[in-house]
Write an enzyme that holds these catalytic residues in place. Structure first.
Site, PDB file in Angstrom:
ATOM      1  N   LEU A 261       0.816  -1.214   0.000  1.00 55.15           N
ATOM      2  CA  LEU A 261       0.000   0.000   0.000  1.00 55.15           C
ATOM      3  C   LEU A 261       0.845   1.258   0.000  1.00 55.15           C
ATOM      4  O   LEU A 261       0.555   2.220  -0.711  1.00 55.15           O
ATOM      5  CB  LEU A 261      -0.941  -0.004   1.211  1.00 55.15           C
ATOM      6  CG  LEU A 261      -1.905   1.171   1.304  1.00 55.15           C
ATOM      7  CD1 LEU A 261      -2.827   1.215   0.100  1.00 55.15           C
ATOM      8  CD2 LEU A 261      -2.717   1.079   2.603  1.00 55.15           C
TER       9      LEU A 261
ATOM     10  N   MET B 237       2.119   1.783  -3.501  1.00 53.59           N
ATOM     11  CA  MET B 237       1.112   2.089  -4.510  1.00 53.59           C
ATOM     12  C   MET B 237       0.609   3.530  -4.368  1.00 53.59           C
ATOM     13  O   MET B 237       0.281   4.183  -5.351  1.00 53.59           O
ATOM     14  CB  MET B 237      -0.065   1.119  -4.405  1.00 53.59           C
ATOM     15  CG  MET B 237       0.304  -0.322  -4.727  1.00 53.59           C
ATOM     16  SD  MET B 237      -1.068  -1.441  -4.456  1.00 53.59           S
ATOM     17  CE  MET B 237      -2.223  -0.899  -5.708  1.00 53.59           C
ATOM     18  N   CYS B 238       0.539   4.022  -3.143  1.00 59.00           N
ATOM     19  CA  CYS B 238       0.116   5.406  -2.917  1.00 59.00           C
ATOM     20  C   CYS B 238       1.337   6.322  -2.936  1.00 59.00           C
ATOM     21  O   CYS B 238       2.442   5.897  -2.615  1.00 59.00           O
ATOM     22  CB  CYS B 238      -0.594   5.544  -1.571  1.00 59.00           C
ATOM     23  SG  CYS B 238      -2.129   4.608  -1.459  1.00 59.00           S
ATOM     24  N   THR B 239       1.111   7.575  -3.339  1.00 54.33           N
ATOM     25  CA  THR B 239       2.194   8.551  -3.329  1.00 54.33           C
ATOM     26  C   THR B 239       2.336   9.077  -1.908  1.00 54.33           C
ATOM     27  O   THR B 239       1.602   9.962  -1.479  1.00 54.33           O
ATOM     28  CB  THR B 239       1.901   9.699  -4.296  1.00 54.33           C
ATOM     29  OG1 THR B 239       1.627   9.156  -5.581  1.00 54.33           O
ATOM     30  CG2 THR B 239       3.081  10.632  -4.397  1.00 54.33           C
ATOM     31  N   VAL B 240       3.265   8.534  -1.180  1.00 55.30           N
ATOM     32  CA  VAL B 240       3.484   8.922   0.218  1.00 55.30           C
ATOM     33  C   VAL B 240       4.495  10.066   0.233  1.00 55.30           C
ATOM     34  O   VAL B 240       5.682   9.877  -0.076  1.00 55.30           O
ATOM     35  CB  VAL B 240       3.998   7.728   1.049  1.00 55.30           C
ATOM     36  CG1 VAL B 240       4.206   8.150   2.502  1.00 55.30           C
ATOM     37  CG2 VAL B 240       3.012   6.568   0.963  1.00 55.30           C
TER      38      VAL B 240
END
Length: 704
Positions: free
Chosen positions: A560, A563-566
């Site tokens: 996760l 996949m997300c732009t952290v």
């Protein structure tokens, strides 16, 4: 209210005049606002304007049946700044010239030496009249203003200089119907002369009349400055001075007569022989329609005017004429337009105020029209898309289109400023359309639309049943590219930027790329085809020009957090603002999309002057890439040439797209090795591996 003076030592009553009252139409203030912002800026130079006054009117009081005279009005319209020759005047009106002086601050407006300004205006009026022989200068006026552009309040004060005779003019008897002394046929001739004697389709401000030698019932007319010649040999009782009267009062005539009488007194007193025994015959013209004995009974008035003794005609006559405010005191007036303006129009004028103020001192060469006219397409309506849209609005961009396939989720509103909690309910609203609607709520004048569809990507094969829909999505994206000038790549994944990169290169669009890491960002512009830098190198590179592999599915088998732009929360707004500023700087450069980028320090072995016009717009440098690092709070400027085997912008890829169209794109989506074969990257990989195998590695420990 009529002006008056003490009638000391005279058996005759004084001739009284109704002063002008200004009527300023709201359109005038709108035009002044535009002129101040776009032209005058900080200048306080006097500029010419014009106004008009019409033949006086009266209305009948329904209760008393009595006529009530309307004001003696001078009207200033929205056309006041145009050339009077280009403006169609109101019917039965006299066009007069004026001077406007707008001050930059309310303090300047209050503290200016108004008496000195008034005296200078009056002297200039008199001098122009004597020098040119044109009596139309007798009706000039002065207007001083201060425009509070933030609150839409306008402070103003009119001066209508009226020359005062000393001793004052007196009259014989009361005003009487002009038809008592001039027959209907003569009045008809005067009416015709008034309406044909003006300039620019307006009526004449004054004229002379006398009975015709051949027909005493018919009348001849002439301009006011022909007084001596026209009346030579004409008895005093047959000389008539006629002026369109802006007053409708039964005994007080309009302000212009003061200056007409003074002009005659000072310039033609010998011919006129003005004295109690030789008065002037005055006709205050008040007929709008051609006077007749039946359908339109004459309304014009007649009186005899004279001075008890001749004043000193060698000096400039004294003048009065500052307008009184509604309280009846000498002082300025204030027009507050905000309550009466359409809020949308208020917003439309106000949103660009900050931008236009930049041109006053800081950037007089800033071309805001080029920015506002740029149609921007935003691919991605997430954190980057929201911030880019807001900053584009701040720069005055009026056309913003967003594309996104997602819905608003509960994690979005705190990071994405165009969404609210309610947008997340019931599965979430479409991001692009919701963002566009929010932009319209922020500023109704924006042309914002949102489109919901998925941008196909290499490494994400298209199932057979979805090919037709994908073909429609690609066609819609191509159409959007054709309709816009600049495209922002603001998506989450790397491969989603490939198709827009190809389209942008093929269609010659400005491409601005923005990508985020955890504490770093990349903002870059893609190089345009056939763009050559001063050093003669090839065009600037695109997002994929540093890659030696084709874009593929970057989300497969990712956790996760991968996949997300952290990112750090403040990074998106910094990167987005930088991306918009790069676009605006590029638009201001003389070469636009082909603007060269300053080489990196030390490149080419020679020092490059980055302050030269070659690399700068009015806003400064126009770099190729900016890589920012929040961990160190610094930004690096990078310039990179296009890669001949780039899978995104190389001529091989662009020409394949231009010749094959969607089938070529479908191969790229479905076949992970297609782009590498097309561009020759597969051969580059093979040659690299062969070169490594050909190296004779010495594994001797001592040598190591």
């Amino acid at each position: 209210m009529a002006s008056s003076a003490a009638n000391t030592g005279s058996a005759k009553p004084l001739l009284q005049f109704t002063p002008f009252s200004s009527t300023v139409q709201p359109a005038f203030w709108h035009e002044l606002t535009n002129l101040k912002i776009d032209v005058l800026r900080l200048s306080q130079d006097a500029i010419p304007i014009h106004a008009s006054y019409s033949i006086g009117r009266a209305v009948v009081d329904r209760e008393t049946g009595m006529e009530v005279a309307l004001g003696c009005n001078l009207v200033v319209s929205g056309d006041a700044f145009k050339d009077p020759k280009d403006v169609k005047p109101a019917p039965n009106s006299v066009t007069v010239r004026g001077v406007l002086k707008n001050f930059n601050t309310i303090e300047d407006f209050k503290n200016v030496n108004k008496q000195e300004m008034f005296n200078n205006t009056a002297k200039e009026m008199w001098a122009k009249t004597l020098q040119t022989g044109d009596p139309s200068h007798l009706f000039d006026f002065l207007l001083i203003t201060f425009a509070d552009l933030k609150k839409y309040k306008y402070y103003y004060w009119f001066a209508f200089p009226a020359f005062a005779a000393s001793p004052p003019w007196e009259k014989q008897g009361e005003w009487a119907p002009a038809v008592d002394v001039v027959p209907i046929k003569g009045l008809e001739a005067i009416h015709k002369a008034i309406h044909s004697g003006g300039s620019d389709s307006s009526i004449a401000a004054a004229l002379l009349a006398k009975p015709s030698a051949n027909d005493p019932t018919a009348y001849e007319t002439a301009p006011l400055n022909k007084f001596s010649d026209f009346f030579a040999g004409t008895p005093g009782e047959k000389r008539f001075v006629v002026f369109p009267d802006p007053s409708a009062h039964s005994q007080h005539v309009g302000w212009p007569l003061r200056n007409i009488l003074t002009y005659i007194l000072f310039n033609h007193h010998q011919t006129a022989a003005i004295s109690p025994s030789s008065p002037l015959n005055i006709i205050a013209w008040r007929d709008i329609d051609t006077p007749s004995s039946s359908s339109h009974p004459p309304k014009s008035l007649y009186i005899k005017a004279y001075v008890p003794s001749l004043p000193d005609t060698s000096a400039v006559p004294a003048a009065v004429g500052w307008e009184k405010n509604p309280a009846g005191k000498l002082g300025p007036r204030m027009a507050d337009l905000a309550p009466m303006m359409d809020p949308k129009r208020l917003a439309d004028q106000a949103v660009d105020l900050n931008l236009k103020l930049m041109r006053w001192r800081i950037l007089p060469g800033l071309d805001l029209e080029k920015v506002s006219g740029t149609k921007c397409l935003l691919l991605g309506a997430g954190t980057l898309g929201c911030y880019v849209a807001r900053t584009l609005m701040g720069w005055g961009v009026r056309k913003i289109t967003l594309v996104d396939s997602g819905k608003v989720s509960f994690s979005n509103p705190v990071r994405q400023p165009l969404f609210e909690f309610e947008d997340c309910l019931e599965g979430g609203k479409p991001k692009a359309a919701t963002a566009a609607e929010r932009l319209k709520k922020i500023f109704p004048g924006i042309d914002a639309t949102g489109h919901e569809f998925l941008i196909p990507m290499p490494g994400h094969p298209i199932p057979p049943q979805s090919v037709e829909q994908t073909k429609k999505d690609v066609a819609q994206l191509e159409k959007l590219f054709d309709e816009h000038d600049a495209v922002f790549l603001l998506m989450d994944s790397r491969e989603s930027r490939w198709l827009p990169t190809v389209l942008g290169a093929a269609k010659g669009k400005i491409m601005i790329n923005c990508a985020l890491g955890f504490d770093s960002y990349l903002v870059m512009r893609h190089g345009a085809r056939e763009s050559i830098t001063p050093e003669g190198s090839t065009r600037l590179g695109c997002y994929y020009c540093n890659d030696i592999v084709a874009p593929a599915d970057s989300l497969k088998d990712q956790t996760l957090d991968q996949m997300c732009t952290v990112t750090r929360p403040g990074l998106a707004s910094i990167a987005s603002s930088t991306a918009v500023e790069l676009l605006v700087s590029l638009l201001q450069h003389s070469k636009g999309i082909h603007a060269p980028s300053p080489p990196m320090a030390g490149s080419g072995g020679q020092q490059v002057d980055t302050n030269s016009e070659e690399y700068n717009s009015v806003l400064g440098l126009v770099p190729h890439q900016m890589r920012g690092y929040l961990a160190r709070f610094n930004t690096m400027l990078i310039t990179g040439a296009a890669f001949g085997s780039c899978t995104g912008c190389s001529e091989t890829v662009i020409k394949a797209y231009e010749s094959e169209g969607f089938p070529m794109l479908l191969k790229a989506f479905n076949d992970i090795g297609y782009l590498e074969k097309l561009t020759g990257l597969d051969k580059l990989h093979s040659e690299g591996e062969a070169a490594l195998e050909a190296v004779d590695w010495d594994e001797d420990d001592d040598d190591m």
